[in-house]
Design a protein around this motif. Structure first.
Motif, PDB file in Angstrom:
ATOM      1  N   GLU A  69       0.763  -1.079   0.158  1.00  0.00           N
ATOM      2  CA  GLU A  69      -0.084   0.057  -0.116  1.00  0.00           C
ATOM      3  C   GLU A  69       0.825   1.343   0.138  1.00  0.00           C
ATOM      4  N   THR A  70       1.950   1.357   0.806  1.00  0.00           N
ATOM      5  CA  THR A  70       2.966   2.552   1.000  1.00  0.00           C
ATOM      6  C   THR A  70       4.178   2.505   0.253  1.00  0.00           C
ATOM      7  N   GLY A  71       4.592   1.185  -0.117  1.00  0.00           N
ATOM      8  CA  GLY A  71       5.703   1.358  -0.916  1.00  0.00           C
ATOM      9  C   GLY A  71       7.060   1.716   0.129  1.00  0.00           C
ATOM     10  N   SER A  72       6.887   1.716   1.413  1.00  0.00           N
ATOM     11  CA  SER A  72       7.852   2.021   2.476  1.00  0.00           C
ATOM     12  C   SER A  72       7.900   0.702   3.350  1.00  0.00           C
ATOM     13  N   MET A  73       9.333   0.410   3.063  1.00  0.00           N
ATOM     14  CA  MET A  73       9.647  -0.506   4.025  1.00  0.00           C
ATOM     15  C   MET A  73       9.575  -0.323   5.568  1.00  0.00           C
ATOM     16  N   LEU A  74      10.128   0.801   5.871  1.00  0.00           N
ATOM     17  CA  LEU A  74      10.029   1.480   7.222  1.00  0.00           C
ATOM     18  C   LEU A  74       8.471   1.473   7.593  1.00  0.00           C
ATOM     19  N   ASP A  75       7.504   1.795   7.035  1.00  0.00           N
ATOM     20  CA  ASP A  75       6.323   1.904   7.392  1.00  0.00           C
ATOM     21  C   ASP A  75       5.744   0.144   7.551  1.00  0.00           C
ATOM     22  N   ALA A  76       6.222  -0.542   6.667  1.00  0.00           N
ATOM     23  CA  ALA A  76       5.854  -2.214   6.761  1.00  0.00           C
ATOM     24  C   ALA A  76       6.384  -2.691   7.972  1.00  0.00           C
ATOM     25  N   ILE A  77       7.598  -2.466   8.397  1.00  0.00           N
ATOM     26  CA  ILE A  77       8.120  -3.107   9.487  1.00  0.00           C
ATOM     27  C   ILE A  77       7.591  -2.429  10.599  1.00  0.00           C
ATOM     28  N   GLU A  78       7.385  -1.042  10.908  1.00  0.00           N
ATOM     29  CA  GLU A  78       6.598  -0.586  11.943  1.00  0.00           C
ATOM     30  C   GLU A  78       5.478  -1.040  12.159  1.00  0.00           C
ATOM     31  N   ARG A  79       4.466  -1.168  11.087  1.00  0.00           N
ATOM     32  CA  ARG A  79       3.178  -1.247  11.273  1.00  0.00           C
ATOM     33  C   ARG A  79       2.770  -3.019  11.270  1.00  0.00           C
ATOM     34  N   GLY A  80       3.811  -3.775  10.915  1.00  0.00           N
ATOM     35  CA  GLY A  80       3.818  -5.156  10.946  1.00  0.00           C
ATOM     36  C   GLY A  80       3.707  -5.491  12.428  1.00  0.00           C
ATOM     37  N   ILE A  81       4.781  -4.672  13.208  1.00  0.00           N
ATOM     38  CA  ILE A  81       5.068  -5.000  14.370  1.00  0.00           C
ATOM     39  C   ILE A  81       3.969  -4.517  15.412  1.00  0.00           C
ATOM     40  N   TRP A  82       3.298  -3.484  15.016  1.00  0.00           N
ATOM     41  CA  TRP A  82       2.163  -2.838  15.716  1.00  0.00           C
ATOM     42  C   TRP A  82       1.183  -4.173  15.903  1.00  0.00           C
TER      43      TRP A  82
END
Ligand code: SD4
Length: 350
Positions: A69-82
């Motif tokens: 959705e975002t193309g951002s790996m940092l968003d992915a890691i952060e929100r995956g951990i959420w």
């Protein structure tokens, strides 16, 4: 398997004579890093997420979706951990985590971005739902790497994070019981209990070969207030080297952080080991140095290299990890180094 020191020194000396050299894999390494960068020429790895424990699968699947959705790996890691931090039934991460000996939930987390080698970390933070996000804010909005305790909490509040109660009724009651049954001596440390700790460490690789990672935990159940484990320590519970790979740890943090565990795994990969081999070699190296026997160390590592190869190993049987990419999402048995039970090598490079 141990690192062959003579070979390593010989290699280093030879390398020092020139500014660069070509490794056995046909890659050029710098003089300071006599490394074998994983050969990516023959394969293109899909975007991949690897995380500790079976609960990491849901987190990895969320990470892949967020990345889409975002193309951002940092968003992915952060929100995956959420996903794990928000799960009140998980007694080792975020809300619902087992409190410290004084009944307060204290959280540790860190995040790393490979391409610019940036890191952010918080330790002993209370009353904040997503410490991984505070760690990211430390990385992106301050000149610092790590904030602890009250300072970390005040920073989070100033950044607009909400204050919440992390101690669930279930954990409060369990803590009351623990307190009632514990020895009265004021200096008595909490007992080690393998059931009282688990952590999410997540590693991610995108199609450009850039690596990222995050880690979040409530740490050792009923720990002495102020105790910090390996999870927020860069090189301890997590390490990312964008040229080589990433590694994360779960288990008894004291035994990981005394040996720079995740850094050690990445260095093993730098010297040509596959991710599973690197995790195994790091554990064996730690066991050689440590007064504790391998079986007592309670250390588990996951690793992901730049070529998309992944693997894991643990000191005892039962450590499982999750891997998710566009092709599959599965829970895999890590290689067990326990003499009693030799597990399968669950990585994707034999
Ligand atoms: C810690 N390493 O705080 C964490 C706990 C953990 O599985 O990973 N438990 O020591």
């Amino acid at each position: 398997m141990t690192l062959n020191r003579r070979k390593f020194i010989g290699q280093t000396a030879a390398v020092a004579a020139t500014s660069a050299f070509v490794t056995g894999l046909g890659r050029v390494a710098s003089a300071n890093c006599p490394a074998m960068e994983p050969d990516r020429s023959s394969r293109s790895a899909p975007t991949t997420f690897v995380a500790t424990w079976p609960f990491g699968k849901q987190a990895c699947e969320a990470a892949l979706k967020i990345f889409g959705e975002t193309g951002s790996m940092l968003d992915a890691i952060e929100r995956g951990i959420w996903v794990t931090e928000s799960d009140a039934s998980n007694a080792s991460v975020g809300i619902g985590g087992i409190p410290n000996a004084a009944g307060a939930v204290e959280l540790d987390a860190c995040i790393m971005s490979g391409p610019n080698h940036q890191a952010g970390s918080v330790a002993g933070i209370q009353n904040i739902l997503h410490p991984i996000s505070v760690a990211r804010a430390v990385m992106e909005k301050t000149p610092h790497v790590m904030l602890v305790g009250e300072g970390a909490y005040n920073f989070a509040i100033a950044q607009g994070f909400e204050k919440i109660n992390l101690l669930t009724e279930q954990q409060r009651l369990a803590w009351e019981q623990w307190k009632a049954s514990r020895p009265a001596a004021p200096d008595s440390a909490p007992q080690i209990d393998p059931d009282h700790h688990d952590t999410i460490a997540m590693l991610g690789l995108n199609e450009q070969g850039d690596l990222f990672g995050g880690c979040s935990t409530s740490g050792w159940g009923y720990k002495i207030p102020g105790r910090v484990g390996d999870s927020p320590i860069i090189g301890g519970g997590l390490y990312v080297d964008n040229a080589i790979g990433a590694a994360g740890a779960t288990g008894l943090g004291e035994n990981v952080m005394r040996h720079c565990g995740s850094f050690l795994v990445v260095e093993m990969m730098r010297n040509g080991a596959s991710p599973t081999e690197a995790c195994e070699m790091a554990i064996r190296r730690i066991a050689e140095t440590d007064p504790k026997a391998l079986e007592e160390l309670e250390i588990n590592f996951i690793a992901l290299n730049k070529a998309g190869e992944f693997g894991a190993a643990g000191t005892s049987a039962g450590f499982q990890y999750a891997v998710t990419n566009g092709q599959f999402s599965r829970i895999i048995d890590a290689k067990s180094l326990s003499a009693k039970s030799i597990g399968p090598e669950g990585g994707n490079r034999k």
